[in-house]
Each structure stands twice: as C-alpha cells, then as structure tokens.
Write a protein that holds these residues in place. Sequence first.
Motif, PDB file in Angstrom:
ATOM      1  N   LYS A  21      47.375  76.475  79.042  1.00  0.00           N
ATOM      2  CA  LYS A  21      48.391  75.448  79.302  1.00  0.00           C
ATOM      3  C   LYS A  21      48.064  74.158  78.570  1.00  0.00           C
ATOM      4  CE  LYS A  21      50.058  77.123  83.748  1.00  0.00           C
ATOM      5  NZ  LYS A  21      50.117  76.888  85.194  1.00  0.00           N
ATOM      6  N   ILE A  22      46.807  73.772  78.595  1.00  0.00           N
ATOM      7  CA  ILE A  22      46.383  72.544  77.922  1.00  0.00           C
ATOM      8  C   ILE A  22      46.617  72.639  76.416  1.00  0.00           C
ATOM      9  CG2 ILE A  22      44.320  71.179  77.305  1.00  0.00           C
ATOM     10  CD1 ILE A  22      43.356  71.837  80.229  1.00  0.00           C
ATOM     11  N   LEU A  23      46.354  73.829  75.847  1.00  0.00           N
ATOM     12  CA  LEU A  23      46.475  74.013  74.405  1.00  0.00           C
ATOM     13  C   LEU A  23      47.862  74.466  73.967  1.00  0.00           C
ATOM     14  CD1 LEU A  23      43.051  75.763  73.759  1.00  0.00           C
ATOM     15  CD2 LEU A  23      43.630  73.367  73.389  1.00  0.00           C
ATOM     16  N   HIS A  24      48.752  74.687  74.940  1.00  0.00           N
ATOM     17  CA  HIS A  24      50.119  75.152  74.655  1.00  0.00           C
ATOM     18  C   HIS A  24      50.128  76.506  73.937  1.00  0.00           C
ATOM     19  CE1 HIS A  24      51.408  71.233  75.995  1.00  0.00           C
ATOM     20  NE2 HIS A  24      50.610  70.664  75.112  1.00  0.00           N
TER      21      HIS A  24
ATOM     22  N   THR B  24      42.526  84.890  75.717  1.00  0.00           N
ATOM     23  CA  THR B  24      41.763  86.130  75.898  1.00  0.00           C
ATOM     24  C   THR B  24      41.410  86.749  74.547  1.00  0.00           C
ATOM     25  OG1 THR B  24      42.844  86.581  78.015  1.00  0.00           O
ATOM     26  CG2 THR B  24      41.805  88.447  76.912  1.00  0.00           C
ATOM     27  N   ALA B  25      42.380  86.784  73.645  1.00  0.00           N
ATOM     28  CA  ALA B  25      42.144  87.363  72.314  1.00  0.00           C
ATOM     29  C   ALA B  25      41.083  86.575  71.556  1.00  0.00           C
ATOM     30  CB  ALA B  25      43.453  87.414  71.530  1.00  0.00           C
ATOM     31  N   TRP B  26      41.104  85.258  71.675  1.00  0.00           N
ATOM     32  CA  TRP B  26      40.071  84.451  71.022  1.00  0.00           C
ATOM     33  C   TRP B  26      38.696  84.767  71.589  1.00  0.00           C
ATOM     34  CZ3 TRP B  26      42.713  79.047  71.887  1.00  0.00           C
ATOM     35  CH2 TRP B  26      43.793  78.909  71.017  1.00  0.00           C
ATOM     36  N   GLU B  27      38.614  84.786  72.913  1.00  0.00           N
ATOM     37  CA  GLU B  27      37.329  84.976  73.572  1.00  0.00           C
ATOM     38  C   GLU B  27      36.750  86.375  73.358  1.00  0.00           C
ATOM     39  OE1 GLU B  27      37.431  83.727  77.659  1.00  0.00           O
ATOM     40  OE2 GLU B  27      37.880  81.651  77.139  1.00  0.00           O
ATOM     41  N   THR B  28      37.610  87.355  73.170  1.00  0.00           N
ATOM     42  CA  THR B  28      37.126  88.721  72.952  1.00  0.00           C
ATOM     43  C   THR B  28      36.958  89.052  71.473  1.00  0.00           C
ATOM     44  OG1 THR B  28      39.385  89.584  73.004  1.00  0.00           O
ATOM     45  CG2 THR B  28      38.138  89.572  75.099  1.00  0.00           C
ATOM     46  N   GLY B  29      37.323  88.128  70.607  1.00  0.00           N
ATOM     47  CA  GLY B  29      37.172  88.362  69.175  1.00  0.00           C
ATOM     48  C   GLY B  29      38.291  89.168  68.557  1.00  0.00           C
ATOM     49  N   LYS B  30      39.354  89.403  69.295  1.00  0.00           N
ATOM     50  CA  LYS B  30      40.476  90.173  68.761  1.00  0.00           C
ATOM     51  C   LYS B  30      41.387  89.312  67.895  1.00  0.00           C
ATOM     52  CE  LYS B  30      40.358  93.610  72.358  1.00  0.00           C
ATOM     53  NZ  LYS B  30      40.965  94.137  73.575  1.00  0.00           N
ATOM     54  N   ALA B  31      41.252  87.994  68.010  1.00  0.00           N
ATOM     55  CA  ALA B  31      42.028  87.066  67.192  1.00  0.00           C
ATOM     56  C   ALA B  31      41.195  85.814  66.964  1.00  0.00           C
ATOM     57  CB  ALA B  31      43.340  86.703  67.885  1.00  0.00           C
ATOM     58  N   GLU B  32      41.508  85.132  65.888  1.00  0.00           N
ATOM     59  CA  GLU B  32      40.834  83.879  65.567  1.00  0.00           C
ATOM     60  C   GLU B  32      41.812  82.729  65.796  1.00  0.00           C
ATOM     61  OE1 GLU B  32      37.625  83.288  64.214  1.00  0.00           O
ATOM     62  OE2 GLU B  32      37.210  85.373  64.702  1.00  0.00           O
ATOM     63  N   PRO B  33      41.340  81.638  66.376  1.00  0.00           N
ATOM     64  CA  PRO B  33      42.232  80.494  66.561  1.00  0.00           C
ATOM     65  C   PRO B  33      42.607  79.879  65.206  1.00  0.00           C
ATOM     66  CG  PRO B  33      40.035  80.017  67.435  1.00  0.00           C
ATOM     67  CD  PRO B  33      40.020  81.418  66.942  1.00  0.00           C
ATOM     68  N   SER B  34      43.811  79.336  65.131  1.00  0.00           N
ATOM     69  CA  SER B  34      44.252  78.656  63.916  1.00  0.00           C
ATOM     70  C   SER B  34      43.449  77.371  63.740  1.00  0.00           C
ATOM     71  CB  SER B  34      45.735  78.319  64.023  1.00  0.00           C
ATOM     72  OG  SER B  34      45.933  77.361  65.049  1.00  0.00           O
ATOM     73  N   SER B  35      43.560  76.775  62.576  1.00  0.00           N
ATOM     74  CA  SER B  35      42.836  75.527  62.335  1.00  0.00           C
ATOM     75  C   SER B  35      43.309  74.437  63.288  1.00  0.00           C
ATOM     76  CB  SER B  35      42.986  75.085  60.883  1.00  0.00           C
ATOM     77  OG  SER B  35      44.339  74.918  60.551  1.00  0.00           O
ATOM     78  N   SER B  36      44.605  74.400  63.590  1.00  0.00           N
ATOM     79  CA  SER B  36      45.088  73.381  64.534  1.00  0.00           C
ATOM     80  C   SER B  36      44.576  73.660  65.949  1.00  0.00           C
ATOM     81  CB  SER B  36      46.612  73.297  64.520  1.00  0.00           C
ATOM     82  OG  SER B  36      47.189  74.510  64.928  1.00  0.00           O
ATOM     83  N   ALA B  37      44.443  74.933  66.318  1.00  0.00           N
ATOM     84  CA  ALA B  37      43.900  75.275  67.635  1.00  0.00           C
ATOM     85  C   ALA B  37      42.417  74.901  67.708  1.00  0.00           C
ATOM     86  CB  ALA B  37      44.094  76.754  67.934  1.00  0.00           C
TER      87      ALA B  37
ATOM     88  N   SER C 219      40.980  72.511  66.070  1.00  0.00           N
ATOM     89  CA  SER C 219      40.952  71.059  66.182  1.00  0.00           C
ATOM     90  C   SER C 219      41.258  70.622  67.618  1.00  0.00           C
ATOM     91  CB  SER C 219      41.958  70.452  65.212  1.00  0.00           C
ATOM     92  OG  SER C 219      41.952  69.057  65.310  1.00  0.00           O
ATOM     93  N   SER C 220      42.257  71.240  68.230  1.00  0.00           N
ATOM     94  CA  SER C 220      42.610  70.911  69.613  1.00  0.00           C
ATOM     95  C   SER C 220      41.481  71.257  70.578  1.00  0.00           C
ATOM     96  CB  SER C 220      43.883  71.650  70.028  1.00  0.00           C
ATOM     97  OG  SER C 220      44.978  71.212  69.271  1.00  0.00           O
ATOM     98  N   LEU C 221      40.856  72.407  70.365  1.00  0.00           N
ATOM     99  CA  LEU C 221      39.722  72.807  71.208  1.00  0.00           C
ATOM    100  C   LEU C 221      38.572  71.807  71.083  1.00  0.00           C
ATOM    101  CD1 LEU C 221      39.820  76.620  70.422  1.00  0.00           C
ATOM    102  CD2 LEU C 221      39.870  75.671  72.735  1.00  0.00           C
TER     103      LEU C 221
END
Length: 110
Positions: free
Chosen positions: A22-25, A32-45, A47-49
């Motif tokens: 919710k915070i990151l929209h 979940t995908a980021w944390e499990t390695g199934k996806a990589e966050p975008s550069s803007s994500a 930066s937001s993190l």
Amino acid sequence: MIGQTIRDLRKQRKMSQTELAKILHVSQQTVTAWETGKAEPSSSAISSLADYFNVTTDYLLGRPEKKDDDAKTADIEDDDVIFTYEGRRIPKEDLELIRRIMRGTRNDIK
C-alpha cells in the motif's frame, strides 16, 4: 539478494507485505514476487524502497560501500597547507584549537 533485503527491512518494521504494498502503491503479490526472487523491483520502486526504509539504493542492491579513492587528506600539523571551512580560510589560532581538541588536551581552551 534484493528480495531478502526487502524482506528483512520490512520485518524490522514489523510490517506485512500488504502494508508495504500500500505504501509503495503496488500489489501484495508484487512484494511477494520481489521477496521470493521471482521478480525484480523497477528502478523507481528501488528508489521508493530506499526512501521509505531510509537506506541507500546501493544497500538494497547489496553493493559494498565503495572507498572514495579521490578523497583528499592533509595533516593538520602541516603549516604549508591552507585549511578552509565553508570557503573561508581557518585562522591559525583556530587551527591550534582544533589540534588541541584532536589530541584531547582541552584543559587550556579559553
């Protein structure tokens, strides 16, 4: 690696994936995908993190701190070096005070 870092930071804040999403929209499934390695966050994500968790993007990406090889150093005892602060030359009396503070001999400070 970034997924584990995100997970660790989230858990340190005692947050759920849904709360972080919710915070990151983004969706909870995205987190979940980021944390499990199934996806990589975008550069803007990324930066937001980094902004949200108050860390650097390099920290999130697992990069070691890089030593600044271009750092300039000078010995405060070197009278041939001109020391400045905020663009103004530091007077010799102030340099002597700095020397005494650095040595830990403050008993003769006025």
